[in-house]
Design a protein around this motif. Structure first.
Motif, PDB file in Angstrom:
ATOM      1  N   ALA A 142     -16.227   2.333 -23.167  1.00  0.00           N
ATOM      2  CA  ALA A 142     -16.100   2.118 -21.726  1.00  0.00           C
ATOM      3  C   ALA A 142     -14.652   1.835 -21.394  1.00  0.00           C
ATOM      4  O   ALA A 142     -14.057   0.880 -21.870  1.00  0.00           O
ATOM      5  CB  ALA A 142     -16.980   0.958 -21.288  1.00  0.00           C
ATOM      6  N   VAL A 143     -14.067   2.695 -20.596  1.00  0.00           N
ATOM      7  CA  VAL A 143     -12.685   2.544 -20.181  1.00  0.00           C
ATOM      8  C   VAL A 143     -12.639   2.670 -18.670  1.00  0.00           C
ATOM      9  O   VAL A 143     -13.225   3.585 -18.099  1.00  0.00           O
ATOM     10  CB  VAL A 143     -11.781   3.625 -20.825  1.00  0.00           C
ATOM     11  N   SER A 144     -11.923   1.770 -18.064  1.00  0.00           N
ATOM     12  CA  SER A 144     -11.764   1.818 -16.616  1.00  0.00           C
ATOM     13  C   SER A 144     -10.629   2.777 -16.283  1.00  0.00           C
ATOM     14  O   SER A 144      -9.500   2.586 -16.719  1.00  0.00           O
ATOM     15  CB  SER A 144     -11.454   0.422 -16.089  1.00  0.00           C
ATOM     16  N   ALA A 145     -10.927   3.800 -15.540  1.00  0.00           N
ATOM     17  CA  ALA A 145      -9.898   4.754 -15.130  1.00  0.00           C
ATOM     18  C   ALA A 145      -9.219   4.239 -13.874  1.00  0.00           C
ATOM     19  O   ALA A 145      -9.868   3.708 -12.976  1.00  0.00           O
ATOM     20  CB  ALA A 145     -10.526   6.113 -14.866  1.00  0.00           C
ATOM     21  N   ASP A 146      -7.918   4.408 -13.818  1.00  0.00           N
ATOM     22  CA  ASP A 146      -7.168   3.998 -12.642  1.00  0.00           C
ATOM     23  C   ASP A 146      -7.320   5.070 -11.571  1.00  0.00           C
ATOM     24  O   ASP A 146      -6.790   6.169 -11.718  1.00  0.00           O
ATOM     25  CB  ASP A 146      -5.694   3.811 -12.996  1.00  0.00           C
ATOM     26  N   PRO A 147      -8.055   4.781 -10.513  1.00  0.00           N
ATOM     27  CA  PRO A 147      -8.269   5.786  -9.483  1.00  0.00           C
ATOM     28  C   PRO A 147      -7.055   5.969  -8.565  1.00  0.00           C
ATOM     29  O   PRO A 147      -7.025   6.861  -7.745  1.00  0.00           O
ATOM     30  CB  PRO A 147      -9.458   5.226  -8.697  1.00  0.00           C
ATOM     31  N   GLY A 148      -6.077   5.113  -8.688  1.00  0.00           N
ATOM     32  CA  GLY A 148      -4.911   5.187  -7.820  1.00  0.00           C
ATOM     33  C   GLY A 148      -5.126   4.397  -6.546  1.00  0.00           C
ATOM     34  O   GLY A 148      -6.169   3.768  -6.348  1.00  0.00           O
ATOM     35  N   PRO A 149      -4.152   4.434  -5.664  1.00  0.00           N
ATOM     36  CA  PRO A 149      -4.275   3.679  -4.413  1.00  0.00           C
ATOM     37  C   PRO A 149      -5.325   4.297  -3.495  1.00  0.00           C
ATOM     38  O   PRO A 149      -5.685   5.464  -3.637  1.00  0.00           O
ATOM     39  CB  PRO A 149      -2.878   3.793  -3.802  1.00  0.00           C
ATOM     40  N   ASP A 150      -5.782   3.500  -2.569  1.00  0.00           N
ATOM     41  CA  ASP A 150      -6.791   3.946  -1.613  1.00  0.00           C
ATOM     42  C   ASP A 150      -6.164   4.946  -0.652  1.00  0.00           C
ATOM     43  O   ASP A 150      -5.289   4.602   0.144  1.00  0.00           O
ATOM     44  CB  ASP A 150      -7.345   2.729  -0.857  1.00  0.00           C
TER      45      ASP A 150
ATOM     46  N   HIS B 289       0.832  -1.198   0.000  1.00  0.00           N
ATOM     47  CA  HIS B 289       0.000   0.000   0.000  1.00  0.00           C
ATOM     48  C   HIS B 289       0.872   1.256   0.000  1.00  0.00           C
ATOM     49  O   HIS B 289       0.632   2.196  -0.756  1.00  0.00           O
ATOM     50  CB  HIS B 289      -0.948  -0.006   1.207  1.00  0.00           C
ATOM     51  N   LEU B 290       1.916   1.262   0.830  1.00  0.00           N
ATOM     52  CA  LEU B 290       2.812   2.410   0.862  1.00  0.00           C
ATOM     53  C   LEU B 290       3.583   2.554  -0.446  1.00  0.00           C
ATOM     54  O   LEU B 290       3.848   3.669  -0.897  1.00  0.00           O
ATOM     55  CB  LEU B 290       3.771   2.312   2.055  1.00  0.00           C
ATOM     56  N   GLU B 291       3.935   1.438  -1.051  1.00  0.00           N
ATOM     57  CA  GLU B 291       4.616   1.472  -2.351  1.00  0.00           C
ATOM     58  C   GLU B 291       3.718   2.156  -3.387  1.00  0.00           C
ATOM     59  O   GLU B 291       4.178   3.001  -4.159  1.00  0.00           O
ATOM     60  CB  GLU B 291       4.958   0.038  -2.787  1.00  0.00           C
ATOM     61  N   GLN B 292       2.450   1.792  -3.390  1.00  0.00           N
ATOM     62  CA  GLN B 292       1.492   2.395  -4.321  1.00  0.00           C
ATOM     63  C   GLN B 292       1.307   3.885  -4.029  1.00  0.00           C
ATOM     64  O   GLN B 292       1.244   4.706  -4.946  1.00  0.00           O
ATOM     65  CB  GLN B 292       0.150   1.682  -4.231  1.00  0.00           C
ATOM     66  N   LEU B 293       1.206   4.224  -2.751  1.00  0.00           N
ATOM     67  CA  LEU B 293       1.044   5.624  -2.372  1.00  0.00           C
ATOM     68  C   LEU B 293       2.255   6.451  -2.784  1.00  0.00           C
ATOM     69  O   LEU B 293       2.120   7.581  -3.268  1.00  0.00           O
ATOM     70  CB  LEU B 293       0.800   5.748  -0.867  1.00  0.00           C
ATOM     71  N   GLU B 294       3.445   5.889  -2.597  1.00  0.00           N
ATOM     72  CA  GLU B 294       4.667   6.602  -2.970  1.00  0.00           C
ATOM     73  C   GLU B 294       4.701   6.842  -4.482  1.00  0.00           C
ATOM     74  O   GLU B 294       5.040   7.932  -4.943  1.00  0.00           O
ATOM     75  CB  GLU B 294       5.899   5.816  -2.528  1.00  0.00           C
ATOM     76  N   GLN B 295       4.352   5.819  -5.239  1.00  0.00           N
ATOM     77  CA  GLN B 295       4.310   5.937  -6.696  1.00  0.00           C
ATOM     78  C   GLN B 295       3.296   7.000  -7.114  1.00  0.00           C
ATOM     79  O   GLN B 295       3.579   7.834  -7.966  1.00  0.00           O
ATOM     80  CB  GLN B 295       3.939   4.576  -7.306  1.00  0.00           C
ATOM     81  N   HIS B 296       2.127   6.963  -6.506  1.00  0.00           N
ATOM     82  CA  HIS B 296       1.056   7.900  -6.839  1.00  0.00           C
ATOM     83  C   HIS B 296       1.420   9.320  -6.435  1.00  0.00           C
ATOM     84  O   HIS B 296       1.211  10.270  -7.200  1.00  0.00           O
ATOM     85  CB  HIS B 296      -0.237   7.457  -6.149  1.00  0.00           C
ATOM     86  N   GLN B 297       1.950   9.477  -5.250  1.00  0.00           N
ATOM     87  CA  GLN B 297       2.237  10.808  -4.730  1.00  0.00           C
ATOM     88  C   GLN B 297       3.473  11.421  -5.367  1.00  0.00           C
ATOM     89  O   GLN B 297       3.614  12.635  -5.402  1.00  0.00           O
ATOM     90  CB  GLN B 297       2.389  10.734  -3.200  1.00  0.00           C
ATOM     91  N   GLY B 298       4.365  10.588  -5.898  1.00  0.00           N
ATOM     92  CA  GLY B 298       5.604  11.088  -6.485  1.00  0.00           C
ATOM     93  C   GLY B 298       5.519  11.370  -7.975  1.00  0.00           C
ATOM     94  O   GLY B 298       6.533  11.694  -8.589  1.00  0.00           O
ATOM     95  N   ASN B 299       4.328  11.245  -8.549  1.00  0.00           N
ATOM     96  CA  ASN B 299       4.149  11.489  -9.976  1.00  0.00           C
ATOM     97  C   ASN B 299       3.004  12.455 -10.199  1.00  0.00           C
ATOM     98  O   ASN B 299       2.055  12.493  -9.414  1.00  0.00           O
ATOM     99  CB  ASN B 299       3.853  10.168 -10.712  1.00  0.00           C
ATOM    100  N   PRO B 300       3.071  13.211 -11.308  1.00  0.00           N
ATOM    101  CA  PRO B 300       1.950  14.116 -11.598  1.00  0.00           C
ATOM    102  C   PRO B 300       0.698  13.311 -11.920  1.00  0.00           C
ATOM    103  O   PRO B 300       0.796  12.157 -12.353  1.00  0.00           O
ATOM    104  CB  PRO B 300       2.424  14.906 -12.829  1.00  0.00           C
ATOM    105  N   PRO B 301      -0.465  13.888 -11.703  1.00  0.00           N
ATOM    106  CA  PRO B 301      -1.699  13.166 -11.998  1.00  0.00           C
ATOM    107  C   PRO B 301      -1.785  12.847 -13.489  1.00  0.00           C
ATOM    108  O   PRO B 301      -1.315  13.619 -14.323  1.00  0.00           O
ATOM    109  CB  PRO B 301      -2.813  14.112 -11.567  1.00  0.00           C
TER     110      PRO B 301
END
Length: 158
Positions: free
Chosen positions: A123-131, A98-110
């Protein structure tokens, strides 16, 4: 010496929990985002400090591993702590992952969102990112705390 590192990890977790506790009390979107991101950053710092704590438990007084790979290179994969962390890193729902995902998400632009028009309605599934919800972050912080408390207890008699 590991005990002082355990205290530092515990402090970061406490501060992250303190920030999370203020999420419900604030309605300002920028303040809520700052509280969430601050809590995540403190949790990520705690995770890095866990690696240093483990190195100190094994008498590596100058080492400051900043990744699981660096810790494994330093101490090997045979010790219980690196084996446990490698197992957590491979588990999809673990606090480490979970922290790995958060770090990846938080360290990159949206990611840029695609515009929808009549020509491209697919229909395309959007990646909402980590919880990033408060309960998910609390669960991760509790898991880190439990992990570090267990390590401290395991090594305190040495």
């Amino acid at each position: 010496m590991a005990s002082s590192w355990h205290s530092l990890v515990s402090q970061k977790i406490f501060l992250a929990r303190t920030l999370l506790g203020q999420l419900d009390e604030n309605e300002s979107v920028p303040v809520r985002e700052a509280l969430a991101q601050g809590s995540i950053e403190l949790a990520l710092r705690a995770r890095k400090l866990v690696l240093v704590m483990i190195a100190r438990m094994y008498q590596e007084k100058q080492a400051r591993p900043d990744s699981l790979r660096a810790l494994s290179e330093l101490l090997g994969d045979e010790i219980p702590e690196t084996a446990e962390l490698n197992q957590l890193a491979g588990a999809a729902n673990s606090w480490w992952n979970h922290l790995e995902q958060l770090e990846q998400h938080q360290g990159n632009p949206p990611t840029a969102k695609k515009t929808v028009s009549d020509e491209n309605v697919i229909a395309v599934s959007a990646d909402p990112g980590p919880d990033r919800s408060k309960p998910a972050l609390e669960q991760t912080l509790n898991a880190i705390k439990h992990f570090t408390d267990t390590l401290e207890e395991r090594h305190s008699w040495w």
